[in-house]
Design a protein around this motif. Sequence first.
Motif, PDB file in Angstrom:
ATOM      1  N   ASN A 125       0.804  -1.223   0.000  1.00 52.68           N
ATOM      2  CA  ASN A 125       0.000   0.000   0.000  1.00 52.68           C
ATOM      3  C   ASN A 125       0.837   1.274   0.000  1.00 52.68           C
ATOM      4  OD1 ASN A 125      -2.334  -1.560   0.074  1.00 52.68           O
ATOM      5  ND2 ASN A 125      -2.393  -1.599   2.303  1.00 52.68           N
ATOM      6  N   GLU A 126       1.944   1.289   0.735  1.00 49.95           N
ATOM      7  CA  GLU A 126       2.727   2.518   0.867  1.00 49.95           C
ATOM      8  C   GLU A 126       3.855   2.613  -0.155  1.00 49.95           C
ATOM      9  OE1 GLU A 126       4.121   3.125   4.811  1.00 49.95           O
ATOM     10  OE2 GLU A 126       2.174   2.764   5.765  1.00 49.95           O
ATOM     11  N   LYS A 127       4.518   1.507  -0.435  1.00 51.25           N
ATOM     12  CA  LYS A 127       5.701   1.540  -1.293  1.00 51.25           C
ATOM     13  C   LYS A 127       5.427   1.077  -2.724  1.00 51.25           C
ATOM     14  CE  LYS A 127       8.139   2.888   2.193  1.00 51.25           C
ATOM     15  NZ  LYS A 127       8.650   4.282   2.246  1.00 51.25           N
ATOM     16  N   ASP A 128       4.198   0.657  -3.018  1.00 51.20           N
ATOM     17  CA  ASP A 128       3.829   0.219  -4.370  1.00 51.20           C
ATOM     18  C   ASP A 128       4.805  -0.845  -4.879  1.00 51.20           C
ATOM     19  OD1 ASP A 128       2.321   0.077  -6.614  1.00 51.20           O
ATOM     20  OD2 ASP A 128       3.050   1.937  -7.520  1.00 51.20           O
ATOM     21  N   LEU A 129       5.022  -1.859  -4.061  1.00 51.54           N
ATOM     22  CA  LEU A 129       6.022  -2.876  -4.375  1.00 51.54           C
ATOM     23  C   LEU A 129       5.646  -3.689  -5.605  1.00 51.54           C
ATOM     24  CD1 LEU A 129       8.582  -4.440  -3.666  1.00 51.54           C
ATOM     25  CD2 LEU A 129       7.235  -5.821  -2.087  1.00 51.54           C
ATOM     26  N   VAL A 130       4.356  -3.937  -5.815  1.00 48.58           N
ATOM     27  CA  VAL A 130       3.941  -4.767  -6.953  1.00 48.58           C
ATOM     28  C   VAL A 130       4.363  -4.124  -8.269  1.00 48.58           C
ATOM     29  CG1 VAL A 130       1.960  -5.764  -8.148  1.00 48.58           C
ATOM     30  CG2 VAL A 130       2.027  -5.759  -5.654  1.00 48.58           C
ATOM     31  N   ARG A 131       4.188  -2.816  -8.387  1.00 53.32           N
ATOM     32  CA  ARG A 131       4.561  -2.119  -9.625  1.00 53.32           C
ATOM     33  C   ARG A 131       6.076  -2.099  -9.813  1.00 53.32           C
ATOM     34  NH1 ARG A 131       6.484   2.638 -11.009  1.00 53.32           N
ATOM     35  NH2 ARG A 131       6.488   3.328  -8.835  1.00 53.32           N
ATOM     36  N   LYS A 132       6.816  -1.782  -8.749  1.00 53.50           N
ATOM     37  CA  LYS A 132       8.275  -1.722  -8.866  1.00 53.50           C
ATOM     38  C   LYS A 132       8.861  -3.089  -9.191  1.00 53.50           C
ATOM     39  CE  LYS A 132       8.986   2.239  -5.805  1.00 53.50           C
ATOM     40  NZ  LYS A 132       9.670   2.739  -4.588  1.00 53.50           N
ATOM     41  N   LEU A 133       8.297  -4.112  -8.573  1.00 46.68           N
ATOM     42  CA  LEU A 133       8.799  -5.459  -8.841  1.00 46.68           C
ATOM     43  C   LEU A 133       8.426  -5.907 -10.252  1.00 46.68           C
ATOM     44  CD1 LEU A 133      10.385  -7.390  -6.993  1.00 46.68           C
ATOM     45  CD2 LEU A 133       8.270  -8.638  -6.615  1.00 46.68           C
ATOM     46  N   PHE A 163      10.936  -7.405 -12.980  1.00 48.13           N
ATOM     47  CA  PHE A 163      10.612  -8.748 -13.468  1.00 48.13           C
ATOM     48  C   PHE A 163      10.493  -8.767 -14.991  1.00 48.13           C
ATOM     49  CE2 PHE A 163       7.234 -11.869 -14.526  1.00 48.13           C
ATOM     50  CZ  PHE A 163       7.883 -13.025 -14.133  1.00 48.13           C
ATOM     51  N   MET A 164       9.802  -7.782 -15.568  1.00 45.10           N
ATOM     52  CA  MET A 164       9.616  -7.755 -17.012  1.00 45.10           C
ATOM     53  C   MET A 164      10.918  -7.456 -17.741  1.00 45.10           C
ATOM     54  SD  MET A 164       6.575  -8.684 -17.461  1.00 45.10           S
ATOM     55  CE  MET A 164       6.594  -8.442 -19.232  1.00 45.10           C
ATOM     56  N   ARG A 165      11.789  -6.670 -17.143  1.00 49.22           N
ATOM     57  CA  ARG A 165      13.086  -6.416 -17.776  1.00 49.22           C
ATOM     58  C   ARG A 165      13.903  -7.699 -17.883  1.00 49.22           C
ATOM     59  NH1 ARG A 165      14.753  -0.740 -14.678  1.00 49.22           N
ATOM     60  NH2 ARG A 165      13.454   0.643 -15.980  1.00 49.22           N
ATOM     61  N   MET A 166      13.804  -8.540 -16.865  1.00 47.58           N
ATOM     62  CA  MET A 166      14.511  -9.818 -16.922  1.00 47.58           C
ATOM     63  C   MET A 166      13.863 -10.760 -17.935  1.00 47.58           C
ATOM     64  SD  MET A 166      17.141 -10.009 -14.857  1.00 47.58           S
ATOM     65  CE  MET A 166      17.850  -9.083 -13.481  1.00 47.58           C
ATOM     66  N   ARG A 167      12.536 -10.805 -17.960  1.00 48.71           N
ATOM     67  CA  ARG A 167      11.847 -11.720 -18.860  1.00 48.71           C
ATOM     68  C   ARG A 167      12.012 -11.311 -20.322  1.00 48.71           C
ATOM     69  NH1 ARG A 167      10.842 -16.551 -17.619  1.00 48.71           N
ATOM     70  NH2 ARG A 167       9.134 -16.582 -19.126  1.00 48.71           N
ATOM     71  N   GLU A 174      17.506 -13.991 -10.142  1.00 47.91           N
ATOM     72  CA  GLU A 174      16.581 -12.916  -9.820  1.00 47.91           C
ATOM     73  C   GLU A 174      15.128 -13.277 -10.120  1.00 47.91           C
ATOM     74  OE1 GLU A 174      19.395 -12.537 -11.359  1.00 47.91           O
ATOM     75  OE2 GLU A 174      20.517 -10.803 -10.615  1.00 47.91           O
ATOM     76  N   VAL A 175      14.879 -13.927 -11.274  1.00 44.57           N
ATOM     77  CA  VAL A 175      13.496 -14.228 -11.661  1.00 44.57           C
ATOM     78  C   VAL A 175      12.842 -15.156 -10.649  1.00 44.57           C
ATOM     79  CG1 VAL A 175      12.051 -15.283 -13.428  1.00 44.57           C
ATOM     80  CG2 VAL A 175      13.993 -13.854 -14.102  1.00 44.57           C
ATOM     81  N   GLU A 176      13.576 -16.150 -10.185  1.00 45.27           N
ATOM     82  CA  GLU A 176      13.021 -17.061  -9.183  1.00 45.27           C
ATOM     83  C   GLU A 176      12.702 -16.319  -7.891  1.00 45.27           C
ATOM     84  OE1 GLU A 176      14.287 -21.126  -6.734  1.00 45.27           O
ATOM     85  OE2 GLU A 176      15.459 -20.455  -8.470  1.00 45.27           O
ATOM     86  N   MET A 177      13.559 -15.385  -7.494  1.00 48.95           N
ATOM     87  CA  MET A 177      13.300 -14.614  -6.284  1.00 48.95           C
ATOM     88  C   MET A 177      12.122 -13.663  -6.466  1.00 48.95           C
ATOM     89  SD  MET A 177      15.095 -15.600  -3.843  1.00 48.95           S
ATOM     90  CE  MET A 177      16.379 -16.845  -3.682  1.00 48.95           C
ATOM     91  N   LEU A 228       1.854  -9.593 -16.167  1.00 47.84           N
ATOM     92  CA  LEU A 228       2.298 -10.573 -15.175  1.00 47.84           C
ATOM     93  C   LEU A 228       1.567 -11.896 -15.358  1.00 47.84           C
ATOM     94  CD1 LEU A 228       2.587  -8.448 -11.896  1.00 47.84           C
ATOM     95  CD2 LEU A 228       4.426  -9.273 -13.363  1.00 47.84           C
ATOM     96  N   ARG A 229       0.262 -11.834 -15.590  1.00 49.51           N
ATOM     97  CA  ARG A 229      -0.502 -13.075 -15.786  1.00 49.51           C
ATOM     98  C   ARG A 229       0.021 -13.843 -16.993  1.00 49.51           C
ATOM     99  NH1 ARG A 229      -5.066  -9.500 -15.452  1.00 49.51           N
ATOM    100  NH2 ARG A 229      -5.621 -10.131 -17.582  1.00 49.51           N
ATOM    101  N   ASP A 230       0.294 -13.121 -18.070  1.00 49.26           N
ATOM    102  CA  ASP A 230       0.792 -13.788 -19.278  1.00 49.26           C
ATOM    103  C   ASP A 230       2.144 -14.448 -19.034  1.00 49.26           C
ATOM    104  OD1 ASP A 230      -1.473 -12.922 -20.546  1.00 49.26           O
ATOM    105  OD2 ASP A 230      -0.513 -11.186 -21.505  1.00 49.26           O
ATOM    106  N   GLU A 231       3.009 -13.783 -18.291  1.00 46.98           N
ATOM    107  CA  GLU A 231       4.327 -14.362 -18.022  1.00 46.98           C
ATOM    108  C   GLU A 231       4.227 -15.589 -17.128  1.00 46.98           C
ATOM    109  OE1 GLU A 231       7.246 -13.703 -19.354  1.00 46.98           O
ATOM    110  OE2 GLU A 231       6.235 -12.245 -20.632  1.00 46.98           O
TER     111      GLU A 231
END
Length: 400
Positions: free
Chosen positions: A95-103, A107-111, A121-124, A148-151
């Motif tokens: 809620n405060e740090k918007d971790l889902v968006r940052k992650l 994640f997409m840069r690696m994929r 990194e991807v596994e983590m 994210l769902r597609d990946e």
Amino acid sequence: QNEIKDVLKPSSINSHQNKEWAKAMEKRYICKCVPYCCTSTSTHLQNRAQLAYGWFALPKLMKELDSDIPLTHWKAVVSLTEFLLNPLNAQRAINEKDLVRKLKIAFMRMRLKLHKEEHQEVEMYLRIYNILSRNLDGAENIAKRKCLRDEFYKIIKNQEINKDGLASEILRNLTGKPKALEIFLEDPDNFLAMAEIFHQDPCRPHYPLHLWHHLCHLLEVAPEQGIELGFFELLHSRILNRLSNFWDMATKAFALLLRCAEGQRRFDAVDGVKLLYDVFVQPDENRRLLLPLQKVENWEYTVLALVNGLHSKRALWRSREFTQLPCYVGRLMQSTEDNPRLQLYCLKAFRELGVMPCIKRYIIANWLEDICKLFCLDAEAECARDSLVDWLRRDIADSS
């Protein structure tokens, strides 16, 4: 020494004493501790970031997560997988740090191969998403991001080692939440991706268990959509050909498809009652002819499929031809000692089979007393038993 001092010299006595002492101490030297200077340093903290105390830990980790230095970023990711296990920390990060968006960005840069994966990194990232998907807000935020769902589906389809299981568990956690499940059903591509995974190799013996649960979450709400994508034929073939563990999640998914009119029609078309009856007679067959994973170990979903498949008149008339079917159901009802749902499904199966008058008379004559004496494992099974007994006894009163 006083007795042999006239025979041996004091030096000889001391020499023998030292030899015996050395022999006695040899066993103790084996258990001697390794010197401190020879011990190796623990490597546990090498991949962890240095955390601040209290509420200052999360801002520090989020700052290091955005670092361009690969090692600093890696340490922050590994530390987050442990730091977010505390639900309060996970809620604050969402809620405060918007971790889902940052992650998602990392994640997409690696994929997409924009950044090179130097560690794991991807596994983590998947481990962090797995933790966040257990949170209501986190599950909703993850489900809203189509990329994210597609990946996740691509990882499962490609069977990436150590990643497909995590992706399956994330999807199961997401569809286990009503709001996230609604988001999944709004996009038909999600169901289509599931169909591609299962139709990729129809004879594949095993799928991740969490993927089966994810499929059941979808089929429980939208069985018609699953039938349109060919899941009925796929699951029917797995049960018919006795693939590995066909009696488990494959039978459960098949039972969920029978809850709609189209599923019931196709069940009648393939003679589903005989299909399930052939499974029920397995204990009477020669077990040497069965492979280890073909032996039914849990009858819960097989009985559930029978209950869901007896809603049409054609299926009920077909059940009259298998006179031993109520006996198999009754034996399972009596034999279970730790599965209240199996007991409940058996009682419901008796109720559905009893719609046919000849089967109802058979149940009254042979199983009514056993049903009355049945020890129920939970309150729901007890209510079903009382309702069934009342219905059967009412027929006796009417006929007399």
